[in-house]
Design an enzyme around this catalytic site. Structure first.
Site, PDB file in Angstrom:
ATOM      1  N   HIS A 192      35.542 -17.805 -17.385  1.00 50.87           N
ATOM      2  CA  HIS A 192      35.607 -19.180 -17.855  1.00 50.87           C
ATOM      3  C   HIS A 192      34.348 -19.899 -17.388  1.00 50.87           C
TER       4      HIS A 192
ATOM      5  N   GLY B  17      38.820 -17.425 -21.341  1.00 48.93           N
ATOM      6  CA  GLY B  17      40.169 -17.495 -21.899  1.00 48.93           C
ATOM      7  C   GLY B  17      40.324 -18.644 -22.889  1.00 48.93           C
TER       8      GLY B  17
ATOM      9  N   GLU C  97      46.661 -11.003 -13.974  1.00 56.63           N
ATOM     10  CA  GLU C  97      46.263 -12.148 -13.133  1.00 56.63           C
ATOM     11  C   GLU C  97      47.374 -13.194 -12.973  1.00 56.63           C
TER      12      GLU C  97
ATOM     13  N   TYR D 272      49.194 -14.603 -15.408  1.00 57.64           N
ATOM     14  CA  TYR D 272      49.380 -15.512 -16.543  1.00 57.64           C
ATOM     15  C   TYR D 272      50.661 -15.147 -17.312  1.00 57.64           C
TER      16      TYR D 272
ATOM     17  N   ARG E 192      44.518  -6.420 -21.261  1.00 58.59           N
ATOM     18  CA  ARG E 192      44.242  -6.505 -19.811  1.00 58.59           C
ATOM     19  C   ARG E 192      45.568  -6.312 -19.078  1.00 58.59           C
TER      20      ARG E 192
ATOM     21  N   HIS F 182      46.679 -14.757  -9.395  1.00 54.82           N
ATOM     22  CA  HIS F 182      45.900 -15.813  -8.743  1.00 54.82           C
ATOM     23  C   HIS F 182      46.572 -16.323  -7.474  1.00 54.82           C
TER      24      HIS F 182
ATOM     25  N   ALA G 113      48.016 -14.427  -5.310  1.00 54.17           N
ATOM     26  CA  ALA G 113      48.019 -13.355  -4.294  1.00 54.17           C
ATOM     27  C   ALA G 113      47.232 -13.791  -3.062  1.00 54.17           C
ATOM     28  N   ARG G 114      47.632 -13.314  -1.929  1.00 49.62           N
ATOM     29  CA  ARG G 114      46.952 -13.656  -0.669  1.00 49.62           C
ATOM     30  C   ARG G 114      46.068 -12.503  -0.181  1.00 49.62           C
TER      31      ARG G 114
ATOM     32  N   ARG H 269      34.122  -6.343  -8.361  1.00 46.26           N
ATOM     33  CA  ARG H 269      33.080  -6.060  -7.377  1.00 46.26           C
ATOM     34  C   ARG H 269      32.229  -4.842  -7.758  1.00 46.26           C
TER      35      ARG H 269
ATOM     36  N   CYS I 117      24.454 -10.190  -8.311  1.00 44.84           N
ATOM     37  CA  CYS I 117      25.517 -11.136  -7.943  1.00 44.84           C
ATOM     38  C   CYS I 117      25.969 -10.825  -6.524  1.00 44.84           C
TER      39      CYS I 117
ATOM     40  N   GLN J  46      30.182 -19.452  -5.375  1.00 45.22           N
ATOM     41  CA  GLN J  46      29.836 -20.850  -5.100  1.00 45.22           C
ATOM     42  C   GLN J  46      29.482 -21.670  -6.345  1.00 45.22           C
TER      43      GLN J  46
ATOM     44  N   GLY K  75      16.368 -27.519   2.329  1.00 44.34           N
ATOM     45  CA  GLY K  75      16.784 -28.166   3.564  1.00 44.34           C
ATOM     46  C   GLY K  75      15.771 -29.175   4.066  1.00 44.34           C
TER      47      GLY K  75
ATOM     48  N   ASP L 172      23.210 -25.874   0.775  1.00 51.69           N
ATOM     49  CA  ASP L 172      23.494 -24.447   0.702  1.00 51.69           C
ATOM     50  C   ASP L 172      22.457 -23.800  -0.205  1.00 51.69           C
TER      51      ASP L 172
HETATM   52  P1  FAD Z   1      15.353 -21.963   4.905  1.00 57.45           P
HETATM   53  O1  FAD Z   1      16.169 -20.823   4.438  1.00 57.45           O
HETATM   54  O2  FAD Z   1      15.671 -22.530   6.228  1.00 57.45           O
HETATM   55  O3  FAD Z   1      13.836 -21.498   4.864  1.00 57.45           O
HETATM   56  C1  FAD Z   1      12.800 -22.262   5.399  1.00 57.45           C
HETATM   57  C2  FAD Z   1      11.615 -21.375   5.673  1.00 57.45           C
HETATM   58  O4  FAD Z   1      10.501 -22.182   6.003  1.00 57.45           O
HETATM   59  C3  FAD Z   1      11.794 -20.408   6.834  1.00 57.45           C
HETATM   60  O5  FAD Z   1      11.569 -19.085   6.406  1.00 57.45           O
HETATM   61  C4  FAD Z   1      10.780 -20.869   7.857  1.00 57.45           C
HETATM   62  O6  FAD Z   1      10.231 -19.784   8.601  1.00 57.45           O
HETATM   63  C5  FAD Z   1       9.734 -21.519   6.983  1.00 57.45           C
HETATM   64  N1  FAD Z   1       8.884 -22.520   7.655  1.00 57.45           N
HETATM   65  C6  FAD Z   1       9.292 -23.642   8.318  1.00 57.45           C
HETATM   66  N2  FAD Z   1       8.216 -24.331   8.746  1.00 57.45           N
HETATM   67  C7  FAD Z   1       7.118 -23.653   8.353  1.00 57.45           C
HETATM   68  C8  FAD Z   1       5.738 -23.872   8.481  1.00 57.45           C
HETATM   69  N3  FAD Z   1       5.238 -24.941   9.079  1.00 57.45           N
HETATM   70  N4  FAD Z   1       4.890 -22.958   7.978  1.00 57.45           N
HETATM   71  C9  FAD Z   1       5.364 -21.860   7.337  1.00 57.45           C
HETATM   72  N5  FAD Z   1       6.673 -21.605   7.190  1.00 57.45           N
HETATM   73  C10 FAD Z   1       7.539 -22.501   7.676  1.00 57.45           C
HETATM   74  N6  FAD Z   1      24.286 -20.704   2.064  1.00 57.45           N
HETATM   75  C11 FAD Z   1      25.061 -20.440   1.023  1.00 57.45           C
HETATM   76  O7  FAD Z   1      24.886 -21.039  -0.030  1.00 57.45           O
HETATM   77  N7  FAD Z   1      26.043 -19.503   1.090  1.00 57.45           N
HETATM   78  C12 FAD Z   1      26.277 -18.794   2.212  1.00 57.45           C
HETATM   79  O8  FAD Z   1      27.181 -17.959   2.234  1.00 57.45           O
HETATM   80  C13 FAD Z   1      25.462 -19.046   3.333  1.00 57.45           C
HETATM   81  N8  FAD Z   1      25.646 -18.370   4.486  1.00 57.45           N
HETATM   82  C14 FAD Z   1      24.862 -18.635   5.546  1.00 57.45           C
HETATM   83  C15 FAD Z   1      25.057 -17.946   6.719  1.00 57.45           C
HETATM   84  C16 FAD Z   1      24.272 -18.188   7.820  1.00 57.45           C
HETATM   85  C17 FAD Z   1      24.536 -17.439   9.087  1.00 57.45           C
HETATM   86  C18 FAD Z   1      23.241 -19.149   7.742  1.00 57.45           C
HETATM   87  C19 FAD Z   1      22.360 -19.427   8.922  1.00 57.45           C
HETATM   88  C20 FAD Z   1      23.023 -19.862   6.576  1.00 57.45           C
HETATM   89  C21 FAD Z   1      23.841 -19.614   5.477  1.00 57.45           C
HETATM   90  N9  FAD Z   1      23.680 -20.322   4.290  1.00 57.45           N
HETATM   91  C22 FAD Z   1      24.474 -20.032   3.223  1.00 57.45           C
HETATM   92  C23 FAD Z   1      22.733 -21.432   4.174  1.00 57.45           C
HETATM   93  C24 FAD Z   1      21.490 -21.042   3.387  1.00 57.45           C
HETATM   94  O9  FAD Z   1      20.932 -19.872   3.914  1.00 57.45           O
HETATM   95  C25 FAD Z   1      20.528 -22.217   3.425  1.00 57.45           C
HETATM   96  O10 FAD Z   1      21.119 -23.312   2.786  1.00 57.45           O
HETATM   97  C26 FAD Z   1      19.219 -21.876   2.719  1.00 57.45           C
HETATM   98  O11 FAD Z   1      18.597 -20.790   3.342  1.00 57.45           O
HETATM   99  C27 FAD Z   1      18.289 -23.071   2.743  1.00 57.45           C
HETATM  100  O12 FAD Z   1      17.110 -22.699   2.087  1.00 57.45           O
HETATM  101  P2  FAD Z   1      15.701 -23.360   2.358  1.00 57.45           P
HETATM  102  O13 FAD Z   1      14.759 -22.584   1.547  1.00 57.45           O
HETATM  103  O14 FAD Z   1      15.802 -24.822   2.143  1.00 57.45           O
HETATM  104  O15 FAD Z   1      15.421 -23.184   3.909  1.00 57.45           O
HETATM  105  P1  NAP Z   2      28.238 -27.857   8.457  1.00 59.66           P
HETATM  106  O1  NAP Z   2      29.009 -27.134   7.438  1.00 59.66           O
HETATM  107  O2  NAP Z   2      27.825 -29.250   8.201  1.00 59.66           O
HETATM  108  O3  NAP Z   2      29.107 -27.821   9.789  1.00 59.66           O
HETATM  109  C1  NAP Z   2      28.682 -28.397  10.975  1.00 59.66           C
HETATM  110  C2  NAP Z   2      29.816 -28.369  11.988  1.00 59.66           C
HETATM  111  O4  NAP Z   2      29.351 -28.910  13.186  1.00 59.66           O
HETATM  112  C3  NAP Z   2      31.027 -29.135  11.572  1.00 59.66           C
HETATM  113  O5  NAP Z   2      32.171 -28.397  11.981  1.00 59.66           O
HETATM  114  C4  NAP Z   2      30.930 -30.446  12.373  1.00 59.66           C
HETATM  115  O6  NAP Z   2      32.261 -30.798  12.592  1.00 59.66           O
HETATM  116  C5  NAP Z   2      30.156 -30.021  13.621  1.00 59.66           C
HETATM  117  N1  NAP Z   2      29.234 -31.037  14.114  1.00 59.66           N
HETATM  118  C6  NAP Z   2      28.386 -31.823  13.419  1.00 59.66           C
HETATM  119  N2  NAP Z   2      27.674 -32.616  14.242  1.00 59.66           N
HETATM  120  C7  NAP Z   2      28.075 -32.331  15.499  1.00 59.66           C
HETATM  121  C8  NAP Z   2      27.718 -32.818  16.788  1.00 59.66           C
HETATM  122  N3  NAP Z   2      26.794 -33.765  16.929  1.00 59.66           N
HETATM  123  N4  NAP Z   2      28.345 -32.308  17.864  1.00 59.66           N
HETATM  124  C9  NAP Z   2      29.286 -31.359  17.726  1.00 59.66           C
HETATM  125  N5  NAP Z   2      29.670 -30.856  16.519  1.00 59.66           N
HETATM  126  C10 NAP Z   2      29.070 -31.339  15.431  1.00 59.66           C
HETATM  127  O7  NAP Z   2      26.914 -27.072   8.809  1.00 59.66           O
HETATM  128  P2  NAP Z   2      26.611 -25.556   9.144  1.00 59.66           P
HETATM  129  O8  NAP Z   2      27.834 -24.816   9.566  1.00 59.66           O
HETATM  130  O9  NAP Z   2      25.457 -25.591  10.063  1.00 59.66           O
HETATM  131  O10 NAP Z   2      26.168 -24.954   7.780  1.00 59.66           O
HETATM  132  C11 NAP Z   2      24.946 -25.387   7.190  1.00 59.66           C
HETATM  133  C12 NAP Z   2      25.036 -25.235   5.717  1.00 59.66           C
HETATM  134  O11 NAP Z   2      25.018 -23.868   5.359  1.00 59.66           O
HETATM  135  C13 NAP Z   2      26.313 -25.835   5.198  1.00 59.66           C
HETATM  136  O12 NAP Z   2      26.043 -26.962   4.389  1.00 59.66           O
HETATM  137  C14 NAP Z   2      26.970 -24.758   4.427  1.00 59.66           C
HETATM  138  O13 NAP Z   2      27.281 -25.160   3.096  1.00 59.66           O
HETATM  139  C15 NAP Z   2      25.968 -23.626   4.365  1.00 59.66           C
HETATM  140  N6  NAP Z   2      26.732 -22.404   4.627  1.00 59.66           N
HETATM  141  C16 NAP Z   2      27.611 -21.987   3.684  1.00 59.66           C
HETATM  142  C17 NAP Z   2      28.353 -20.871   3.914  1.00 59.66           C
HETATM  143  C18 NAP Z   2      29.315 -20.384   2.873  1.00 59.66           C
HETATM  144  O14 NAP Z   2      29.974 -19.413   3.084  1.00 59.66           O
HETATM  145  N7  NAP Z   2      29.418 -20.993   1.727  1.00 59.66           N
HETATM  146  C19 NAP Z   2      28.226 -20.186   5.092  1.00 59.66           C
HETATM  147  C20 NAP Z   2      27.332 -20.637   6.037  1.00 59.66           C
HETATM  148  C21 NAP Z   2      26.594 -21.759   5.795  1.00 59.66           C
HETATM  149  P3  NAP Z   2      32.728 -32.021  13.483  1.00 59.66           P
HETATM  150  O15 NAP Z   2      31.787 -33.129  13.143  1.00 59.66           O
HETATM  151  O16 NAP Z   2      34.140 -32.251  13.100  1.00 59.66           O
HETATM  152  O17 NAP Z   2      32.624 -31.547  14.896  1.00 59.66           O
HETATM  153 FE1  SF4 Z   3      27.794 -14.120  -8.394  1.00 60.88          FE
HETATM  154 FE2  SF4 Z   3      27.665 -16.182  -6.680  1.00 60.88          FE
HETATM  155 FE3  SF4 Z   3      26.346 -16.202  -9.005  1.00 60.88          FE
HETATM  156 FE4  SF4 Z   3      28.995 -16.449  -8.987  1.00 60.88          FE
HETATM  157  S1  SF4 Z   3      27.539 -17.879  -8.110  1.00 60.88           S
HETATM  158  S2  SF4 Z   3      27.784 -15.167 -10.346  1.00 60.88           S
HETATM  159  S3  SF4 Z   3      29.502 -15.060  -7.351  1.00 60.88           S
HETATM  160  S4  SF4 Z   3      25.981 -14.829  -7.276  1.00 60.88           S
END
Ligand code: FAD
Ligand code: NAP
Ligand code: SF4
Length: 672
Positions: A27, A59, A165, A167, A215, A253, A255-256, A289, A335, A340, A649, A657
């Site tokens: 969908h 669908g 699923e 339905y 299906r 849908h 299912a746990r 998958r 994928c 997300q 970021g 994200d």
């Molecule tokens: P970044 O990925 O932070 O990249 C910035 C880059 O800039 C870095 O490589 C750094 O080295 C470089 N840089 C900084 N300053 C300089 C400089 N002066 N000169 C040269 N290089 C520099 N997001 C999701 O959507 N789904 C997820 O499941 C998910 N899981 C995550 C799990 C973990 C453990 C973490 C840490 C993050 C996860 N995220 C997830 C978040 C996601 O990875 C970030 O939102 C994303 O990487 C942000 O992208 P960005 O390009 O803005 O920055």
């Molecule tokens: P986040 O999702 O914003 O969570 C930050 C956590 O820190 C919250 O639990 C917040 O809850 C706490 N917090 C915030 N300020 C604080 C403070 N001053 N002192 C103590 N606790 C504080 O950020 P993140 O976990 O760093 O993730 C970063 C981004 O990566 C997110 O936006 C997320 O979408 C993305 N990401 C996504 C996935 C995914 O699976 N989709 C996985 C990893 C990361 P309280 O304020 O209640 O304490």
């Molecule tokens: Fe695959 Fe994620 Fe793209 Fe959906 S958003 S098609 S799960 S990579």
């Protein structure tokens, strides 16, 4: 030939499919409005060009009662045909084939007109369905048949009858939802009659030269689901009733047990389809998958199925099939099963797209066209935002330099890929390595960009994608070396003790908890281990295929903490958050809300929970308290008068994200 099984033609009698790839029903949100069918046609056409053998639409309801949601997509009247004709014409013009999926939501309908075999509300919708009368059942069968006939007249090559699923058809089949005692319920034979009659009467109506995919729910994953002997009996009856192909359905849908998220092993349910092999003569499609050609080829080579269905992987890369056939699978934008931008969007009533491919479902709007003026552009930061931006700029013909201070591309994806169950993130990095190379981007790693050198190099424009800095948290004892940041754990591989408190329960807090509780190797590589952990009965001895979950003991004792009230993880994404929460619960992680952090000392972390003091006797504390934009360089360059764009970021860290980072990078690059 590359992947000879995958690219072997499949003879269905009246038609021969060019390969064994089915684009499964998905969908997109474009099905629901007539005015969106031009966009939907472009979406399907791009994938037909990509070499897929057969596709299935999202669908489409055969009646108003069958809507998924109010005013959802339907094909019930002759005047609906022209909009569907746009899809079939667009696909046929590219040499593809397309089936319409007929989906009656039954009690999953998110509206007050929903109907079901019995008046039993589903746990995932607020509406109690009306039980169909016997006449209502007959009328509904007619609706399916009528919808198929209209689909044929609108130029579709066939239909898929959605029988899984959870339905409507599935609701008739399972005693869980069918408590009737008439011709349509009571024993297994009568519960199946609805499905069989739909296929039989549809075949009568459309004649021989029309594909009917059924299906079939082969693993319900709910209490009171079907047992295996009933599934085999139904499959044989569906074949006899005139189906051309049987597709696999896994899990209702409600299912746990997760069935498609990234922590599900690749091809983790192909064994279910294999169990049915030999029971029917028509082709069987397996699903769930399967995202890379090597996986699909192995399934076919091992005789687990005759065809493979992929939905999300073809959102991610419309050229998947062509790349595989040409032996360029390392160029596939894989994928990562994050949900997300696809399923999570659909659940929020937003148009689907794809985290790794923001053009998905936006083909007519997000166009990557050659640049009118070739510019010299520096992109600083090779995280998801920078990689997407640089490669798209390169594709458009700009001269692009991508600079990162790290020794590898990927930014935070290099941390994400280490989380058990997130191994697919490696694929995105592999894809971008090739894409940056193919688009001629000059990648300079191990170099910290600064304002002076960027200024001296005379770039026309600079894109700042420098990401974030982790937020620090200050309380007495927070400067103790046992208080770590998530980067200490994931980037610097600091050793971590047996008892750990995590401050911050956002996405990263959950991921770090998962990283610390799991023993290596991750269960994602091991289907038997994964099914044991989630309570899936591979013998299918129990109804619904469920058994008692047997999670492995956690590697560490973890406390996951947040300041806000309520349960941690409530803000995680809709379709995956429950999986993260259930995983940590099974690993005995203590999740606490309404926490205030007092101090850290040799006794551990002193906190108040709901105002009551507690000491957590931990060896380490890991701070995962969110992120702040890293935009110092951007500010310096702007002050120096350079033309600067800020993305990812570095632009906004809150709720950042990879979906936003990649989309923002791509959109910016499409416009420079
Ligand atoms: P970044 O990925 O932070 O990249 C910035 C880059 O800039 C870095 O490589 C750094 O080295 C470089 N840089 C900084 N300053 C300089 C400089 N002066 N000169 C040269 N290089 C520099 N997001 C999701 O959507 N789904 C997820 O499941 C998910 N899981 C995550 C799990 C973990 C453990 C973490 C840490 C993050 C996860 N995220 C997830 C978040 C996601 O990875 C970030 O939102 C994303 O990487 C942000 O992208 P960005 O390009 O803005 O920055
Ligand atoms: P986040 O999702 O914003 O969570 C930050 C956590 O820190 C919250 O639990 C917040 O809850 C706490 N917090 C915030 N300020 C604080 C403070 N001053 N002192 C103590 N606790 C504080 O950020 P993140 O976990 O760093 O993730 C970063 C981004 O990566 C997110 O936006 C997320 O979408 C993305 N990401 C996504 C996935 C995914 O699976 N989709 C996985 C990893 C990361 P309280 O304020 O209640 O304490
Ligand atoms: Fe695959 Fe994620 Fe793209 Fe959906 S958003 S098609 S799960 S990579």
């Amino acid at each position: 030939m590359n992947y000879p099984k995958l690219f072997a033609p499949l003879d269905l009698g009246h038609v021969t499919l060019p390969n064994r790839i089915l684009m499964g029903s998905m969908h997109t949100g474009l099905e629901d409005k007539a005015s969106d069918y031009d966009k939907l046609a472009a979406y399907f056409a791009e994938r037909a060009r990509g070499g897929i053998g057969l596709m299935v639409t999202g669908g489409i309801a055969p009646s108003i009662q069958g809507w998924l949601k109010p005013f959802g997509g339907q094909l019930t009247m002759p005047w609906h045909k022209p909009r569907h004709r746009k899809l079939t014409d667009a696909v046929h013009a590219e040499g593809g084939r397309i089936c319409l999926q007929i989906l009656h939501a039954g009690r999953y309908g998110y509206h007050p007109l929903s109907v079901a075999p019995s008046k039993i509300k589903s746990p995932i919708t607020p509406f109690t369905p009306r039980a169909l009368s016997s006449r209502g059942v007959e009328r509904t069968i007619h609706d399916f048949m009528h919808c198929a006939k209209l689909a044929q007249e609108a130029g579709y090559d066939g239909v898929e009858v959605m029988g899984s699923e959870g339905y409507l058809i599935n609701q008739f089949i399972a005693e869980r939802t069918n408590q009737r005692n008439d011709a349509w319920g009571g024993d297994a034979a009568r519960r199946m009659r609805f499905a069989i009659e739909i296929v039989r009467r549809t075949r009568e109506a459309v004649g021989r030269d029309f594909i009917i995919i059924y299906r079939l729910s082969m693993l319900d994953l709910v209490e009171g689901g079907q047992d295996w002997s009933e599934i085999v009996t139904l499959a044989k009856a569906i074949e006899a009733a005139g189906a051309s192909i049987i597709n696999t359905g896994i899990g209702w849908h409600e299912a746990r047990v997760p069935t498609i998220v990234t922590s599900v092993p690749r091809a983790g349910f192909a064994w279910v389809t294999k169990k049915l092999k030999g029971e029917v003569a028509i082709p069987l499609i397996t699903t769930n998958r399967i995202n890379m050609p090597e996986v699909a080829e192995r399934i076919l080579a091992d005789g687990e199925a005759d065809m493979v269905s992929m939905a999300r992987p073809l959102l991610a890369d419309p050229d998947w099939a062509n790349k595989a056939r040409a032996g360029r699978s390392e160029r596939i934008n894989t994928c990562i099963a994050c949900n997300q931008a696809c399923l999570d969007h659909v659940f929020q009533n937003k148009r689907a797209s794809c985290l790794v491919n923001p053009r998905a479902c936006h083909e007519t709007e997000l166009k990557i066209e050659p640049a009118r003026v070739r510019k010299r552009i520096a992109v600083i930061g090779a995280g998801p935002a920078g990689m997407a931006c640089a490669s798209t700029l390169g594709e458009r013909g700009h001269a692009v330099t991508l600079i990162d201070k790290a020794g590898e591309i990927g930014g935070q994806f290099n941390y994400a890929k280490q989380i058990p169950g997130k191994e697919e993130f490696h694929e995105t990095l592999r894809y971008f390595r090739h894409r940056l190379n193919d688009t001629g981007v000059n990648v300079q790693l191990g170099q910290t960009a600064d304002a002076a050198s960027l200024h001296a190099d005379g770039y026309d424009e600079v894109v700042i994608a420098t990401g974030i800095t982790p937020r620090t948290v200050s309380f007495p004892g927070s400067d103790d070396p046992r208080v770590l940041s998530y980067l200490d754990v994931l980037a610097r591989h600091h050793s971590v003790g047996a008892k750990v408190a995590i401050i911050g329960a956002g996405g990263i807090g959950f991921d770090v908890a998962e990283f610390l509780v799991e023993h290596a190797p991750s269960p994602t590589s091991d289907v038997a281990r994964w099914t044991r952990e989630w309570g899936v009965d591979m013998q299918l001895a129990q109804r619904g295929g469920l058994q008692k979950p047997q999670p492995e003991a956690p590697a560490r004792q973890i406390w996951l903490l947040q300041r806000s009230e309520g349960r941690p993880g409530a803000r995680l994404n809709k379709t995956t958050g429950w999986v993260y929460r259930a995983t940590l619960k099974a690993k005995q992680v203590t999740m606490l809300g309404n926490v205030s952090y007092q101090h850290f000392d040799d006794q551990g972390l002193h906190i108040n929970v709901d105002g009551t003091p507690q000491v957590l006797p931990v060896d380490h504390v890991v701070i995962c308290a969110g992120q702040e934009p890293n935009r110092r360089l951007a500010d310096e360059l702007i002050a120096a008068g350079l033309k600067v764009h800020v993305i990812g970021g570095a632009d906004v860290a809150a709720e950042l994200d990879a979906k936003r980072a990649i989309a923002q990078g791509t959109r910016l690059a499409s416009q420079i």
